[in-house]
Structures are given as structure tokens and as C-alpha cells.
Scaffold this motif. Sequence first.
Motif, short mmCIF file in Angstrom:
data_model
loop_
_atom_site.label_atom_id
_atom_site.label_comp_id
_atom_site.label_asym_id
_atom_site.label_seq_id
_atom_site.Cartn_x
_atom_site.Cartn_y
_atom_site.Cartn_z
N VAL A 71 22.94 7.38 86.85
CA VAL A 71 22.17 6.44 87.66
C VAL A 71 20.87 7.09 88.09
O VAL A 71 20.79 8.32 88.21
N PRO A 72 19.84 6.29 88.32
CA PRO A 72 18.58 6.86 88.82
C PRO A 72 18.82 7.60 90.14
O PRO A 72 19.69 7.20 90.94
N ALA A 73 18.07 8.64 90.35
CA ALA A 73 18.25 9.44 91.57
C ALA A 73 17.88 8.66 92.82
O ALA A 73 18.44 8.88 93.88
N ASP A 74 16.94 7.74 92.70
CA ASP A 74 16.43 7.02 93.86
C ASP A 74 16.81 5.55 93.79
O ASP A 74 16.18 4.78 93.07
N PHE A 75 17.87 5.17 94.51
CA PHE A 75 18.24 3.76 94.63
C PHE A 75 18.86 3.53 96.00
O PHE A 75 19.31 4.47 96.66
N ASP A 76 18.87 2.26 96.41
CA ASP A 76 19.38 1.92 97.73
C ASP A 76 20.78 1.31 97.71
O ASP A 76 21.59 1.60 98.58
N TYR A 77 21.04 0.44 96.73
CA TYR A 77 22.32 -0.26 96.68
C TYR A 77 22.83 -0.36 95.25
O TYR A 77 22.05 -0.50 94.30
N LEU A 78 24.15 -0.35 95.14
CA LEU A 78 24.82 -0.73 93.92
C LEU A 78 25.21 -2.19 94.07
O LEU A 78 25.59 -2.63 95.15
N VAL A 79 25.08 -2.94 92.98
CA VAL A 79 25.47 -4.36 92.97
C VAL A 79 26.38 -4.57 91.78
O VAL A 79 26.08 -4.12 90.66
N THR A 80 27.50 -5.26 91.99
CA THR A 80 28.41 -5.57 90.89
C THR A 80 28.79 -7.04 90.92
O THR A 80 28.54 -7.74 91.91
N ALA A 112 21.56 -10.91 100.50
CA ALA A 112 20.20 -11.05 99.97
C ALA A 112 19.19 -10.42 100.93
O ALA A 112 18.27 -9.72 100.50
N ASP A 113 19.39 -10.64 102.24
CA ASP A 113 18.50 -10.03 103.24
C ASP A 113 18.57 -8.51 103.18
O ASP A 113 17.55 -7.83 103.30
N ARG A 114 19.78 -7.96 103.00
CA ARG A 114 19.94 -6.50 102.90
C ARG A 114 19.23 -5.94 101.68
O ARG A 114 18.74 -4.81 101.70
N LEU A 115 19.23 -6.71 100.57
CA LEU A 115 18.66 -6.22 99.31
C LEU A 115 17.14 -6.36 99.24
O LEU A 115 16.51 -5.71 98.41
N ASN A 136 13.44 -5.97 99.11
CA ASN A 136 12.57 -4.78 99.00
C ASN A 136 13.34 -3.48 98.73
O ASN A 136 12.83 -2.40 99.03
N LYS A 137 14.54 -3.58 98.20
CA LYS A 137 15.35 -2.40 97.91
C LYS A 137 15.42 -2.16 96.41
O LYS A 137 15.13 -3.03 95.59
N ARG A 138 15.84 -0.94 96.05
CA ARG A 138 16.02 -0.53 94.65
C ARG A 138 17.52 -0.59 94.35
O ARG A 138 18.31 0.03 95.05
N VAL A 139 17.86 -1.33 93.29
CA VAL A 139 19.26 -1.67 93.01
C VAL A 139 19.69 -1.18 91.64
O VAL A 139 18.93 -1.26 90.67
N VAL A 140 20.94 -0.72 91.56
CA VAL A 140 21.58 -0.40 90.28
C VAL A 140 22.72 -1.39 90.08
O VAL A 140 23.58 -1.54 90.96
N ILE A 141 22.71 -2.08 88.94
CA ILE A 141 23.78 -3.02 88.61
C ILE A 141 24.91 -2.25 87.94
O ILE A 141 24.68 -1.44 87.04
N VAL A 142 26.14 -2.52 88.39
CA VAL A 142 27.34 -1.86 87.88
C VAL A 142 28.27 -2.91 87.27
O VAL A 142 28.53 -3.93 87.89
N ASP A 143 28.77 -2.65 86.05
CA ASP A 143 29.70 -3.57 85.42
C ASP A 143 30.74 -2.78 84.64
O ASP A 143 30.55 -1.59 84.36
N ALA A 162 16.34 -12.27 95.48
CA ALA A 162 16.50 -11.66 96.80
C ALA A 162 15.34 -10.74 97.15
O ALA A 162 15.28 -10.22 98.26
N GLY A 163 14.44 -10.51 96.20
CA GLY A 163 13.29 -9.66 96.47
C GLY A 163 13.54 -8.19 96.22
O GLY A 163 12.77 -7.34 96.67
N ALA A 164 14.61 -7.87 95.48
CA ALA A 164 14.92 -6.47 95.16
C ALA A 164 14.46 -6.16 93.74
O ALA A 164 14.16 -7.06 92.95
N THR A 165 14.48 -4.88 93.41
CA THR A 165 14.09 -4.40 92.08
C THR A 165 15.27 -3.70 91.43
O THR A 165 15.88 -2.82 92.04
#
Length: 180
Positions: free
Chosen positions: A49-58, A116-119, A121-128, A147-150
Motif C-alpha cells: 500500500v502507499p505509505a501515505d493514506f488516510d483510510y482503507l475502504v472495502t 462520506a464526510d470522514r473521507l 479530502n482524504k487519501r484512500v486505499v481500496i481493499v478487496d 465523497a471528495g476523496a482521492t
Amino acid sequence: METYELKVGPLTRQLPIVPISDELAIASFVLLGDAELTDYAARALAKQVPADFDYLVTMESKGIPLAQELSRVTAHPQFVVLRKSEKDYMRDPLKVPVTAITTSAPQELVLDGADADRLANKRVVIVDDVISSGGSLTAAQALIEKAGATVVGQVAVLAEGDAADRTDIQYLAKLPLFPL
């Protein structure tokens, strides 16, 4: 029953080959309940995973145990689950349609407005668990962007069929498709 021998790192699993249409069968991979493989996959994917992320999303549901373990391993105390239907507790949910290789009827992915509010302007990694046709991944990306995340990374235990040729995902092993 015919099976496919899957190797993920030091682990081996015998997957039943199951027809999903008149033309195609898949090796049925179910991560739910396989604590040993979930633990191994989370530790291995944590290195990808990238070193710099805020949330995982699955996506609900088979990716949940992997996201939970990956969240723990990467020291991210919270992760977000995209649901397959709107729930009564959700506030201002965001929705997108989704089609996947293992689902015969159209579905939708739903993101609770609070998540969505939490995400935003955040950096997200998708997990599956498995990336195959990419339908779930595309829908998840659309919801995350709404949601405005990347999305800064996409990881899975397995890449099935042509997904193994994608350059925008990280995965641990390839899984073939079986034409009938």
C-alpha cells in the motif's frame, strides 16, 4: 468436484471450480472464515500500500476481514465499508450502480453520508478480496470520488482473469478463469 490449487505465499488452498454462466466457470475463493490467509494477506499487502493514506475502504462483505486486519497492521484504527444496500441508519447516503462477475442482478454500492464526510479530502486505499471484471472497483472509485476523496491505491488478495494485467492494482496471486 474439480478444484484449482491456489498458492498465496506459503499457503495453499483447493478452490472448487464453479460455473457462473453457460460459458464460464470460476475458482470460488471465499476469504471469509479463513483467518490464516487473511492474516498472511494483510501482512503481505501492507508492504504494497502507499505509505501515505488516510483510510482503507472495502466493499461488503468478503473484503471486510481483510480490511480490518490490514487496518490493524498499518496502524489505521478505522476503515470504511461500502454497503450493498441502503440501511435505515444511514444519513444522506451516496449511491452508485455496480455489476460484478459473480452477481447476476444489478446492485448498488452505498456510502453512508457520515462516512462520506470522514473521507472528504482524504487519501484512500481500496481493499478487496478478488478483482476480476473491475466492476466493483469502478463503482467504489466513483463513490469515493463523490465523497471528495482521492484513491491512491487499490489492493486485493487475487487478480482474476484479465485483471492480472492491470497496472493500477496490487495483488498477491493470479486466479485464472475457466471457459466452458
